[in-house]
Design an enzyme around this catalytic site. Structure first.
Site, mmCIF file in Angstrom:
data_model
loop_
_atom_site.group_PDB
_atom_site.id
_atom_site.type_symbol
_atom_site.label_atom_id
_atom_site.label_comp_id
_atom_site.label_asym_id
_atom_site.label_seq_id
_atom_site.Cartn_x
_atom_site.Cartn_y
_atom_site.Cartn_z
ATOM 1 N N LYS A 342 0.650 -1.187 -0.083
ATOM 2 C CA LYS A 342 0.123 -0.056 -0.043
ATOM 3 C C LYS A 342 0.733 1.388 0.082
ATOM 4 C CE LYS A 342 -2.425 0.761 3.864
ATOM 5 N NZ LYS A 342 -3.602 0.916 4.907
ATOM 6 N N HIS A 344 0.240 4.294 1.308
ATOM 7 C CA HIS A 344 0.453 5.053 2.522
ATOM 8 C C HIS A 344 0.568 4.326 3.961
ATOM 9 C CE1 HIS A 344 -3.743 4.156 1.583
ATOM 10 N NE2 HIS A 344 -3.942 4.123 2.985
#
Ligand code: O7M
Length: 464
Positions: A342, A344
């Site tokens: 991912k 973030h």
């Protein structure tokens, strides 16, 4: 419900006499030999006693043997519950029930028994001639017994083939067997078939010398157990075969033969595809098999969280934690990883979904082990997750029992890294078990496919 621990005997007396005098005499005479006494619900009244009185007297006379009520309850849940409550309040240690009326009715009984810390024994077949317990009914009753974790099951002591099948599928549940003596059953053969406790009525109750008769039976039982241990020792360790899982595997064609290329690049004559185990029933079998394997091998205290590696490991890990809770009341966390990080979040959140905590010992649950390469990748991923956690254990559904690309045993290589490996199924055991075996109308492994498996293993298998 462990009467074997309480008394060093495997004999249960069916105190089937309408006269209390004889019951009193026989119980007194056989007290050193009997682990439990079984009576019918009609007996106390025939003896002029209340249930409580009957239980108290039998316990006192026998030196505190268990008293089992052979009520053969076969009612709906609500009525079963009322009856069980009434009987347990009267002091019985266990009740015998039927299961053909459906699982909820048995569940109601087990719940009451648990409240009282007593037991329920489920009839899976009967000793009487012409009974209607067909193999498929027996199987369904065993599923109920396993799921509800009853104290044990009743199986006929005069039908050895049936009882041996029940034993094979009873998953460690204890088996009590009537039908010995007066109904033609031989105690030695019953024990060899899988009976744990012999229920004997007339042979003892009507014997001229009940004490002698019960001693003789006890000696036969002990000799049969010694014979059984000896046979087991000679046969060596037997592979554990989970019948429910094997059935799912066959029904779903999870094992296929042909030409395949494995993840490691290696060619194979067969392929185990856990993706085919795609129904609720199949996943249930998988989860239970993982949970049983972990419990049977004493591993449940060796990990804190279960990791399902993306993608195929994710549902396996989820159903494993669910089965551990459902069947054993053991609660473990479950996490899985992302294949694409991912963008973030912190390092951990980028790679892991779920609560991975500092100090966690991680159990990796996956479908197959071939060379072990994927497992090493997962070990690295946890190491670099930003959390001080480590994979300490790997549980695989199917071990292909092959050497890694360097010719080493991947299980041993992982052990060198401090990671234990356990497998629910080993390829050799499964193929040997399935060879020419009809599983619910289907033979998955015939001589030709078995030979192709052997050929593959000759080339790539871990050498013993
Ligand atoms: O040894 P017996 O034949 O005199 O007595 C056997 C006892 O076991 C008797 O009490 C039966 O009611 C009971 N029984 C069977 O004989 N066969 C069965 O299949 C089931 C039972 C039973 O439920 O006992 C647990």
């Amino acid at each position: 419900m462990d009467f074997a621990k309480q008394k060093n005997t495997r004999l249960i007396l069916a105190a089937d006499d309408v006269g209390w005098r004889n019951v009193e005499r026989v119980v007194r005479e056989t007290r050193g030999q009997i682990a439990a006494i079984k009576i019918h619900p009609e007996h106390p009244q025939l003896w002029g006693l209340t249930h409580r009185d009957a239980v108290d007297r039998l316990k006192k006379l026998s030196g505190d043997a268990f008293v089992i009520l052979d009520a053969k309850l076969a009612d709906i849940d609500k009525s079963n519950e009322m009856k069980a409550r009434y009987y347990f309040e009267s002091g019985y240690d266990a009740i015998i029930c039927h299961g053909f009326q459906g699982k909820p009715a048995v569940k109601a009984l087990v719940e009451v028994a648990n409240q009282f810390k007593r037991g329920v024994f489920l009839l899976t077949a009967m000793s009487s001639e012409g009974h209607l317990f067909s193999e498929s009914v027996v199987e369904r009753l065993l599923e109920t017994a396993d799921e509800l974790q009853v104290a044990g099951v009743i199986a006929p002591g005069n039908q050895y083939e049936l009882t041996s099948k029940i034993h094979a599928k009873a998953k460690g549940l204890i088996i009590l067997s009537p039908g010995i003596g007066a109904q033609g059953g031989d105690v030695t053969q019953a024990i060899l078939a899988g009976t744990d406790f012999a229920i004997v009525g007339r042979s003892i109750m009507s014997a001229e010398n009940p004490m002698e008769e019960s001693k003789k039976l006890m000696e036969q039982i002990n000799a049969a157990f010694t014979q059984k241990t000896e046979l087991k020792r000679k046969r060596g360790p037997q592979p554990h075969i989970d019948a429910r899982l094997i059935e799912a595997l066959v029904a779903k064609d999870a094992l296929r033969f042909g030409e395949f290329t494995l993840k490691s690049g290696r060619k194979s004559t067969y392929f185990f595809n856990s993706g085919n185990l795609d129904s609720g029933r199949a996943l249930y079998a998988v989860g239970m098999a993982f949970a049983d394997t972990l419990v049977r091998n004493g591993l449940v205290d060796k990990f804190d969280v279960v990791l399902g590696p993306a993608y195929k490991g994710i549902p396996l890990a989820a159903c494993t934690v669910q089965a551990l809770y459902d069947k054993y009341g053991i609660e473990k966390r479950f996490i899985f990883d992302r294949k694409e990080a991912k963008l973030h979040g912190d390092v951990k959140d980028k790679l892991i979904v779920g609560n991975l905590k500092d100090g966690d010992r991680v159990l990796l649950v996956d479908d197959v082990i071939t060379t072990g390469g994927t497992k090493v990748e997962a070990i690295e991923k946890i190491k670099t997750s930003g959390v001080s956690a480590a994979i300490t254990l790997v549980a695989v559904l199917f071990n292909r029992q092959e050497a890694d690309l360097q010719g080493n045993d991947p299980v041993k290589e992982l052990e060198k890294l401090g990671v234990g490996v356990i497998s629910v199924m080993n390829a050799r055991d499964v193929m040997d078990y399935l060879r020419n075996r009809d599983v619910k109308g289907k033979v998955l492994v015939n001589d030709a496919t078995y030979a192709s498996f052997k050929k593959h293993l000759d080339e790539y298998g871990v050498k013993a």
